[in-house]
Design an enzyme around this catalytic site. Structure first.
Site, PDB file in Angstrom:
ATOM      1  CG  ASN A 299      55.142  38.210  62.344  1.00 11.86           C
ATOM      2  OD1 ASN A 299      55.370  39.091  63.169  1.00 11.86           O
ATOM      3  ND2 ASN A 299      54.539  38.447  61.189  1.00 11.86           N
TER       4      ASN A 299
ATOM      5  CD  GLU B 209      53.740  41.723  59.082  1.00  6.55           C
ATOM      6  OE1 GLU B 209      54.397  41.178  59.982  1.00  6.55           O
ATOM      7  OE2 GLU B 209      52.504  41.730  59.072  1.00  6.55           O
TER       8      GLU B 209
ATOM      9  CG  ASP C 206      52.054  50.077  63.583  1.00  7.04           C
ATOM     10  OD1 ASP C 206      51.410  50.699  64.450  1.00  7.04           O
ATOM     11  OD2 ASP C 206      52.484  48.930  63.761  1.00  7.04           O
TER      12      ASP C 206
ATOM     13  CG  HIS D 158      55.048  42.451  63.210  1.00  2.36           C
ATOM     14  ND1 HIS D 158      53.834  42.114  62.659  1.00  2.36           N
ATOM     15  CD2 HIS D 158      54.750  42.957  64.431  1.00  2.36           C
ATOM     16  CE1 HIS D 158      52.864  42.409  63.495  1.00  2.36           C
ATOM     17  NE2 HIS D 158      53.400  42.907  64.576  1.00  2.36           N
TER      18      HIS D 158
HETATM   19  C1  GLP Z   1      50.703  44.779  66.097  1.00  8.70           C
HETATM   20  C2  GLP Z   1      51.311  46.146  65.749  1.00  8.70           C
HETATM   21  C3  GLP Z   1      52.628  46.385  66.403  1.00  8.70           C
HETATM   22  C4  GLP Z   1      52.556  45.859  67.807  1.00  8.70           C
HETATM   23  C5  GLP Z   1      52.512  44.354  67.738  1.00  8.70           C
HETATM   24  C6  GLP Z   1      52.394  43.687  69.090  1.00  8.70           C
HETATM   25  O1  GLP Z   1      50.312  44.084  64.965  1.00  8.70           O
HETATM   26  N1  GLP Z   1      51.433  46.415  64.353  1.00  8.70           N
HETATM   27  O2  GLP Z   1      52.979  47.747  66.360  1.00  8.70           O
HETATM   28  O3  GLP Z   1      53.680  46.277  68.528  1.00  8.70           O
HETATM   29  O4  GLP Z   1      51.541  43.897  66.838  1.00  8.70           O
HETATM   30  O5  GLP Z   1      51.151  43.927  69.677  1.00  8.70           O
HETATM   31  P1  GLP Z   1      50.765  43.551  71.156  1.00  8.70           P
HETATM   32  O6  GLP Z   1      51.469  44.527  72.037  1.00  8.70           O
HETATM   33  O7  GLP Z   1      49.264  43.714  71.206  1.00  8.70           O
HETATM   34  O8  GLP Z   1      51.204  42.156  71.390  1.00  8.70           O
END
Ligand code: GLP
Length: 244
Positions: A136, A143, A67, A138
């Protein structure tokens, strides 16, 4: 779906790195899709070290970025692009042709989505996807309320994602949309690892594993993936009802 719990982030990361290594060793043309964010940092670093130390034959593998924040340029430290190049692609010395990321600065993002879908199809599908989880629920930028049958798409970011996302950026950054590989691709992927560490993820992990499958918590889709593994450290697993 299977759930695996490790004593700490280090052992969890080593296990993820080993799966990445084994996947490419067993299939040098493997297609690997990687999330960015804080969770995959140590797994990716350990994988890179092992791959380089053991001279893993990596020049035929393909790497996809899960992403990207729309409108955030690749040189911005908070971009997924920056994370993946600096943590994985450059230290491995990959060639440009092995790497496919969304260009979230493109004028026509629908072409970016079509191109990613074609890359996945032309390479015979994704062999291994490593994803984190948002607060949340995702996955990538899939989302709450996203369709489970989406391929690559652009999406309005949820309020939580915009707030939590600030942690990646050196200065306050306007975030409104994301571009992401969709959940239909996740379902088509041969093996999916959803990784989470730390107590802050404990509630959303408990909901992901124990709630009904629903697009209100997109990560619940993992319950329906035959080769989906939720890999947690002890803290992230602390609210799961372990009797079930
Ligand atoms: C972000 C990304 C995701 C990621 C998630 C968790 O917004 N879009 O791909 O896996 O949130 O991130 P983190 O590993 O920093 O908690």
């Amino acid at each position: 779906m299977e759930t695996k719990i490790y004593p700490d982030y280090e052992t969890l990361s080593a296990a993820v790195a080993q799966i990445m290594f084994d996947t490419i060793q067993q299939k040098p043309t493997a297609v690997i899709c990687l999330a960015s964010g804080h969770t995959p940092l140590l797994p990716c670093q350990l994988f890179v070290k092992k791959a380089n130390d053991e001279h893993l034959h990596i020049s035929e593998a393909t790497f996809l970025g899960l992403d990207e924040w729309v409108g955030v340029p690749p040189e911005n430290e908070g971009s997924c692009h920056y994370f993946l190049y600096n943590t994985v692609f450059n230290p491995l010395g990959l060639q440009a042709g092995q790497i496919h990321l969304f260009n979230s600065m493109a004028d026509d993002l629908s072409i970016e989505c079509i191109t990613m879908d074609e890359v996945i199809e032309n390479n015979g599908g994704i062999d291994l996807m490593i994803v984190g989880i948002g607060m949340n629920g995702h996955i990538g930028f899939n989302e709450p309320e996203v369709s489970f049958t989406n391929l690559s798409h652009v999406i309005e970011l949820d309020k939580t994602t915009i707030e939590v996302g600030q942690k990646y950026f050196p200065a306050a950054t306007t975030l409104s949309k994301g571009i992401t590989i969709g959940l239909q691709h996740l379902m088509n992927t041969k093996q999916v690892l959803l990784i989470a560490n730390g107590e802050k993820k404990a509630t959303i992990i408990q909901q992901t594993i124990e709630s009904e499958v629903s697009n209100q918590i997109p990560a619940t889709i993992m319950q329906t993936h035959k080769h989906g593994v939720i890999m947690l450290d002890d803290a992230a697993s602390s609210k799961i009802n372990k009797i079930n």
